[in-house]
Design an enzyme around this catalytic site. Structure first.
Site, PDB file in Angstrom:
ATOM      1  N   SER A 120     -10.673   0.584   4.051  1.00 24.15           N
ATOM      2  CA  SER A 120      -9.991   0.263   5.225  1.00 24.15           C
ATOM      3  C   SER A 120      -9.279   1.256   5.785  1.00 24.15           C
ATOM      4  CB  SER A 120      -9.071  -0.799   5.214  1.00 24.15           C
ATOM      5  OG  SER A 120      -9.634  -2.022   4.470  1.00 24.15           O
ATOM      6  N   GLU A 167      -4.786   4.423   6.439  1.00 20.21           N
ATOM      7  CA  GLU A 167      -4.229   4.107   4.970  1.00 20.21           C
ATOM      8  C   GLU A 167      -4.796   5.220   4.237  1.00 20.21           C
ATOM      9  OE1 GLU A 167      -6.009   0.642   2.094  1.00 20.21           O
ATOM     10  OE2 GLU A 167      -4.805   0.149   4.040  1.00 20.21           O
ATOM     11  N   ARG A 210       0.842  -1.418   0.105  1.00 18.19           N
ATOM     12  CA  ARG A 210       0.096   0.072  -0.135  1.00 18.19           C
ATOM     13  C   ARG A 210       0.709   1.384   0.016  1.00 18.19           C
ATOM     14  NH1 ARG A 210      -1.918  -3.611  -1.143  1.00 18.19           N
ATOM     15  NH2 ARG A 210      -3.739  -4.677  -0.420  1.00 18.19           N
TER      16      ARG A 210
END
Length: 378
Positions: free
Chosen positions: A250, A370, A166
């Site tokens: 998320s 995130e 990520r």
């Protein structure tokens, strides 16, 4: 210059937060996007590039700068450098899930497990998006981007983007700036041509998520349909009738920790090994070589642990809300913070801080957000 009347960012982000920007530009073509960015950078304005708004958490105050909306569209299919594969060049503003639907309809594999992920194609490499064992790093060949420092457009190979879990050199992580300030104009993927028939499913994580045996064969379309069903059951597919989808997906990343730290967590906490980096090649100039080769440095392996499990086992049930708050955990997925209707960015940040603090107190681990945070602190 396609300047438009500014729209509150709360109407353009999936978390439904954000104030009114000073200025807004809608770029419908690649050239409009390049011209807009060069003008904004030359003026020295604060700026924000906006695609689908699905990975942003924006503060409540008016945005004192220019928002450039990336609305470019288009998929170009090209021959690949090896037989049995096809390349697709996709404009940055193209909807990611629309690209996945196109690939599946064309019998092109490699991204079907990422069906239903909201957002635009240009944002995908920045985040190195992934799901069920597939990540864009596995199929990405190159990106075309424009660099803020020089204003120049260039084509950059995928291996120069620092793609990791990520992350990439283009992502501004919480509390830090991106290593390279640039905006993606287009993305090129190389995908296997497998057709529309049943075929074995590569990847144990994808098979496990789909409930398939190791020798099972299914079509790409079946995988896509099943993934969409799973994501919908977790509130991870945008649905205007479902408050659980008013989120940034998320909110907290699954934590990457050392193997030794993972051993301090309860054994029932789900965890997955992270592939170690290969040892760097040691080069000793001949004129300095004395016959001694130093021993290789032993690097401790890392483990990915389930942040959702940590949150739930810190005492947070799905749907948890603080008193009088309009922000809450998703009723379907403990990693998603949701806007239950009219929540401010401040309310969402308060909930995020409370969850982070409890998890840190219980397990000694600080969760990292995130989404990209704009004008908001945790």
């Amino acid at each position: 210059m396609p300047e438009v009347t500014p729209i509150p960012l709360s109407r353009l982000t999936t978390l439904r937060t954000g104030g009114l920007p000073d200025r807004m530009i809608d770029a419908h073509t690649r050239d409009e996007l390049v011209d807009a960015l060069r003008e904004v950078w030359a003026d020295g304005d604060d700026w924000l590039v906006l695609g689908g708004g699905s990975n942003l958490f924006v503060g409540d105050e008016p945005y004192l700068g220019t928002v450039v909306r990336v609305l470019t569209q288009g998929i170009e299919r090209m021959p690949a450098s090896r037989p049995g594969f096809a390349r697709v060049r996709v404009q940055a503003g193209h909807d990611w899930d629309a690209l996945v639907a196109y690939a599946v309809s064309e019998g092109l594999a490699g991204i079907e497990g990422m069906s239903g992920i909201p957002g635009t194609v240009g944002a995908a490499p920045v985040q190195n998006i992934g799901a069920y064992g597939q990540e864009i790093v596995q199929t990405l060949i190159e990106v075309e981007l424009i660099d803020e420092r020089t204003g120049e457009v260039s084509v950059v190979p995928a291996d120069e983007l620092g793609l990791g879990f990520r992350t990439s050199v283009l992502k501004a992580h919480y509390g830090s700036a991106a290593e390279r300030s640039a905006v993606i104009l287009s993305v090129t993927l190389e995908l296997p041509e497998v057709g529309d028939g049943a075929r074995p499913v590569a990847g144990a994580q994808l098979r496990g998520s789909l409930g398939l045996e190791a020798d099972a064969s299914v079509p790409l379309a079946w995988i896509r349909e099943r993934v969409l069903q799973i994501r919908a059951s977790k509130g991870m597919v945008l649905d205007p009738d479902d408050p659980d989808t008013y989120s940034a997906g998320s909110f907290f990343q699954n934590a990457i920790v050392s193997q030794s730290f993972a051993l301090t967590l309860p054994p029932e906490c789900p965890r997955w090994p992270v592939a170690p980096d290969l040892d760097p090649v040691l080069v000793i100039p001949l004129e300095r070589f004395d016959g001694y080769v130093p021993a290789p440095v032993v690097v401790e392996s890392h483990v990915k642990v389930s942040s959702a499990w940590l949150i739930e086992h810190s005492g947070f049930r799905k749907g948890f809300k603080l008193p009088r708050s309009r922000a809450g955990l998703s009723t379907k997925h403990a990693l998603a913070l949701t806007n239950r209707g009219g929540a401010t960015a401040g309310e969402l940040a308060e909930l995020a801080r409370y969850i982070r603090g409890r998890v840190q107190s219980e397990f000694g681990l600080l969760l990292h957000p995130e989404p990209v945070l704009v004008d908001i602190e945790l």
